[in-house]
Design an enzyme around this catalytic site. Structure first.
Site, short mmCIF file in Angstrom:
data_model
loop_
_atom_site.label_atom_id
_atom_site.label_comp_id
_atom_site.label_asym_id
_atom_site.label_seq_id
_atom_site.Cartn_x
_atom_site.Cartn_y
_atom_site.Cartn_z
N TRP A 133 0.79 -1.09 -0.19
CA TRP A 133 0.00 -0.09 -0.11
C TRP A 133 0.79 1.05 0.03
O TRP A 133 0.27 2.41 -0.18
CB TRP A 133 -0.83 -0.03 1.36
CG TRP A 133 -0.12 -0.51 2.44
CD1 TRP A 133 -0.01 -1.81 2.95
CD2 TRP A 133 0.82 0.39 3.54
NE1 TRP A 133 0.74 -1.67 3.99
CE2 TRP A 133 1.47 -0.42 4.31
CE3 TRP A 133 1.15 1.77 3.34
CZ2 TRP A 133 2.26 -0.07 5.25
CZ3 TRP A 133 2.13 1.94 4.28
CH2 TRP A 133 2.64 1.10 5.18
N LYS A 157 -3.61 -8.40 -7.40
CA LYS A 157 -4.12 -8.21 -6.33
C LYS A 157 -3.61 -7.14 -5.64
O LYS A 157 -2.47 -7.18 -5.07
CB LYS A 157 -4.09 -9.39 -5.19
CG LYS A 157 -5.11 -9.21 -4.34
CD LYS A 157 -4.56 -10.30 -3.00
CE LYS A 157 -3.58 -9.49 -2.19
NZ LYS A 157 -3.96 -8.26 -1.36
N SER A 208 6.56 -7.46 2.29
CA SER A 208 7.34 -7.63 3.62
C SER A 208 8.07 -9.14 3.34
O SER A 208 7.60 -9.98 2.66
CB SER A 208 6.41 -7.75 4.69
OG SER A 208 5.63 -9.03 4.83
N GLU A 229 10.19 -8.35 -4.16
CA GLU A 229 10.81 -7.09 -3.69
C GLU A 229 10.48 -6.83 -2.39
O GLU A 229 9.33 -6.60 -2.22
CB GLU A 229 10.62 -5.67 -4.43
CG GLU A 229 10.81 -5.75 -6.14
CD GLU A 229 12.30 -5.32 -5.98
OE1 GLU A 229 13.17 -5.30 -5.15
OE2 GLU A 229 13.10 -5.27 -7.28
N CYS A 263 10.14 1.43 1.56
CA CYS A 263 11.03 0.25 1.78
C CYS A 263 12.63 0.62 1.90
O CYS A 263 13.19 0.13 2.65
CB CYS A 263 10.76 -0.77 0.51
SG CYS A 263 11.29 0.36 -0.95
P1 NAD Z 1 2.61 -7.34 3.24
O1 NAD Z 1 3.85 -8.45 3.06
O2 NAD Z 1 1.92 -7.59 4.52
O3 NAD Z 1 1.54 -7.28 2.30
C1 NAD Z 1 1.92 -7.08 0.82
C2 NAD Z 1 0.82 -7.91 -0.09
O4 NAD Z 1 0.84 -9.01 0.02
C3 NAD Z 1 -0.49 -7.40 0.38
O5 NAD Z 1 -1.39 -7.37 -0.99
C4 NAD Z 1 -1.21 -8.27 1.03
O6 NAD Z 1 -2.53 -8.61 0.90
C5 NAD Z 1 -0.41 -9.72 0.46
N1 NAD Z 1 -0.48 -10.98 1.29
C6 NAD Z 1 -0.21 -10.84 2.58
N2 NAD Z 1 -0.15 -12.05 2.93
C7 NAD Z 1 -0.01 -13.07 1.89
C8 NAD Z 1 0.48 -14.34 1.51
N3 NAD Z 1 0.51 -15.23 2.46
N4 NAD Z 1 0.48 -14.76 0.45
C9 NAD Z 1 0.18 -13.73 -0.67
N5 NAD Z 1 0.04 -12.55 -0.58
C10 NAD Z 1 -0.17 -12.18 0.85
O7 NAD Z 1 3.23 -5.71 3.20
P2 NAD Z 1 2.83 -4.49 3.15
O8 NAD Z 1 2.56 -4.33 4.63
O9 NAD Z 1 1.66 -4.34 2.45
O10 NAD Z 1 3.84 -3.39 2.97
C11 NAD Z 1 5.01 -3.13 3.32
C12 NAD Z 1 6.16 -3.94 3.04
O11 NAD Z 1 6.37 -4.06 1.60
C13 NAD Z 1 7.46 -3.47 3.83
O12 NAD Z 1 8.20 -4.41 4.28
C14 NAD Z 1 8.38 -2.60 2.86
O13 NAD Z 1 9.49 -2.60 2.93
C15 NAD Z 1 7.85 -3.57 1.44
N6 NAD Z 1 8.18 -2.87 0.32
C16 NAD Z 1 9.21 -3.03 -0.56
C17 NAD Z 1 9.39 -2.60 -1.56
C18 NAD Z 1 10.75 -2.97 -2.36
O14 NAD Z 1 10.91 -2.37 -3.74
N7 NAD Z 1 11.55 -3.72 -1.99
C19 NAD Z 1 8.68 -1.43 -1.97
C20 NAD Z 1 7.72 -1.30 -1.31
C21 NAD Z 1 7.43 -1.94 -0.09
#
Ligand code: NAD
Length: 457
Positions: A133, A157, A208, A229, A263
């Site tokens: 998000w 998604k 994450s 990522e 991130c």
């Molecule tokens: P998150 O991992 O909680 O969720 C990310 C997405 O995965 C959401 O759409 C969520 O619904 C989905 N999801 C959750 N559990 C899942 C599962 N078991 N299987 C498949 N999909 C699932 O992360 P978040 O809180 O939305 O985002 C923040 C994280 O994203 C931070 O760790 C941040 O550092 C990282 N991030 C990384 C980059 C990069 O370029 N490396 C860029 C932006 C954000």
């Protein structure tokens, strides 16, 4: 699946924006099947024609920036001008990348053989695109363009915190592309988990580290291609000979930008002991310019955190640091009133076992600690499982080269924040990622190379 609806809440007020149904298991299967059916025609289309359709999508994205930016701001709390800037910035940047996608997927006749040897880049098939998000338009768009451009179809998604922004973005693609080429699924983790279990050929995920691990496990069963990522715990190193004012501004701005929810936020600032007090004063001066406020008001530079649980994480990190003996030099108190706001906070001298040193804080926190030697600084900077970005500030160019070579990160900024030149990929080294995005090599991850050698007739 366990959750029937998404309660889409406004993070600035806590009020319900809309309740949105989550996809059922049958819907997940049906959307993957639709994307699968659409694949042969999309893959068979002339690549120039495909890229022209995507060019038209990006033009619309730029035109829709005010409306989409306003929605994004309301759903995730990003200040309005920054939200509109995110949409415009990515539309422009990705339009430039389309030419790079064309180069990345162009077939090549390979020299060095008497036979005709053709190297082509074949799309994988159906790609599951699952995104976070914090940049609700930028993160999906940077995957959708190369994935679709290479001839894959997509089931997308968006994060459950930004479903309306995700739906708006998906609609812009769907208005220009043939039916089934991009399918949208709404829901949280369980819907994402169901999608990666389906018969998709590749998973392109931003989010994450914990979710990345779960996805990798699930993908192993049928050896699905992956680009992940993930999170970071970026260090910024300040040596005594650095331009301290510039370093303090860079450290503070990049700890607080997007309310720290980036991130590649600066999550740890390591300062040479002899200048630590002076540096702290400079950081406090800059952090004082970052009040939080209503994201819809034009002058606001820092909005709320995206959700209650995200704010709880920040509160827990600050409490843990305090308990373990760190000094809170600014902020650190939960504000009264509605919404998930948290003030710009400066933490000094947290010990190495504190959460704020070890785990991703993802909040408006500048975390300052001291070091005595260059070796110690590099060792402590690398003392994490992550390896996304890192920064070095020094007046000695030789030290800049030496230290940046020793830092285990995908991108390093020396006397500046991170950033590359056109064509450089965005890389999560170590446990910050698997595969990478951007640049010709990044675009090619949405393809498999295929060699056809034909004997002379
Ligand atoms: P998150 O991992 O909680 O969720 C990310 C997405 O995965 C959401 O759409 C969520 O619904 C989905 N999801 C959750 N559990 C899942 C599962 N078991 N299987 C498949 N999909 C699932 O992360 P978040 O809180 O939305 O985002 C923040 C994280 O994203 C931070 O760790 C941040 O550092 C990282 N991030 C990384 C980059 C990069 O370029 N490396 C860029 C932006 C954000």
């Amino acid at each position: 699946m366990s959750q029937a609806t998404i309660h889409n809440l406004d993070p600035a007020t806590g009020e319900l924006i809309e309740e949105i149904p989550c996809a059922t298991e049958a819907e997940v299967q049906a959307k993957v099947a639709r994307a699968r059916n659409a694949w042969p025609a999309w893959r068979g289309m002339d690549s120039g024609q495909r890229l022209d359709l995507l060019r038209a999508v990006l033009k619309r994205l730029e035109e829709e920036a005010p409306e989409l930016g306003a929605l994004l701001s309301r759903e995730m709390g990003k200040p309005l001008s920054q939200a509109i800037g995110e949409v415009r910035g990515y539309a422009k940047h990705l339009a430039g990348e389309l030419d790079e996608v064309a180069l990345a997927i162009a077939p090549q006749i390979m020299p060095g053989s008497e036979d005709e040897v053709l190297l082509s880049r074949e799309p994988h098939g159906v790609v599951a695109v699952i995104t976070p998000w914090n940049f609700p338009v930028g993160m999906p768009a940077q995957i959708l363009i190369p994935a679709l451009g290479a001839g894959n179809t997509v089931v997308f998604k968006p994060s459950e915190h930004v479903p309306l922004t995700g739906a708006f973005l998906a609609r812009l693609f769907q208005e220009h592309l043939p039916d089934g080429v991009l399918e949208l699924l709404q829901g949280g983790g369980p819907v994402g988990a169901a999608l990666v279990e389906e018969e998709v050929d590749m998973i392109a995920f931003v989010g994450s580290r914990a979710t990345g691990i779960a996805i990798m496990r699930s993908a192993a069963g049928s050896l699905k291609r992956l680009v992940l990522e993930l999170g970071g715990k970026d260090p910024l190193l300040v040596f005594a000979d650095a331009d301290l004012e510039a370093a303090a501004i860079c450290a503070t701005q990049n700890s607080l930008r997007n309310t720290g929810q980036v991130c590649c936020s600066v999550e740890r600032v390591l300062v040479e002991r002899s200048v630590a007090q002076r540096f702290e004063k400079l950081v406090l001066q800059e952090a004082g310019n970052w009040p939080f406020g209503d994201p819809q008001v034009k002058q606001t530079c820092m909005g709320p955190l995206v959700s209650e649980s995200q704010r709880d994480n920040v509160v827990a990190h600050v409490a843990d640091a305090r308990e373990k003996g760190a000094r809170i030099a600014l902020g650190g108190e939960l504000p009264k009133g509605s919404g998930w706001f948290y003030p710009a906070t400066v933490i000094v001298d947290a010990p190495s076992d504190a959460k704020v040193i070890r785990d991703e804080t993802f909040g408006p926190v500048v975390c300052l600690t001291c070091f005595d030697t260059e070796d110690e600084a590099v060792e402590r900077a690398n003392d994490t499982v992550y390896g996304l970005g890192a920064n070095v500030w020094t007046g000695d160019p030789e030290r800049g080269r030496r230290v940046s070579a020793g830092l285990r990160a995908g991108q390093v900024g020396v006397n500046r924040y991170l950033g590359g030149a056109p064509g450089t990929p965005w890389v999560g080294a170590r446990q910050s990622g698997v595969g990478f995005l951007g640049g010709i090599e990044g675009h090619r991850q949405f393809t498999t190379p295929k060699t056809v050698a034909t004997a002379p007739s």
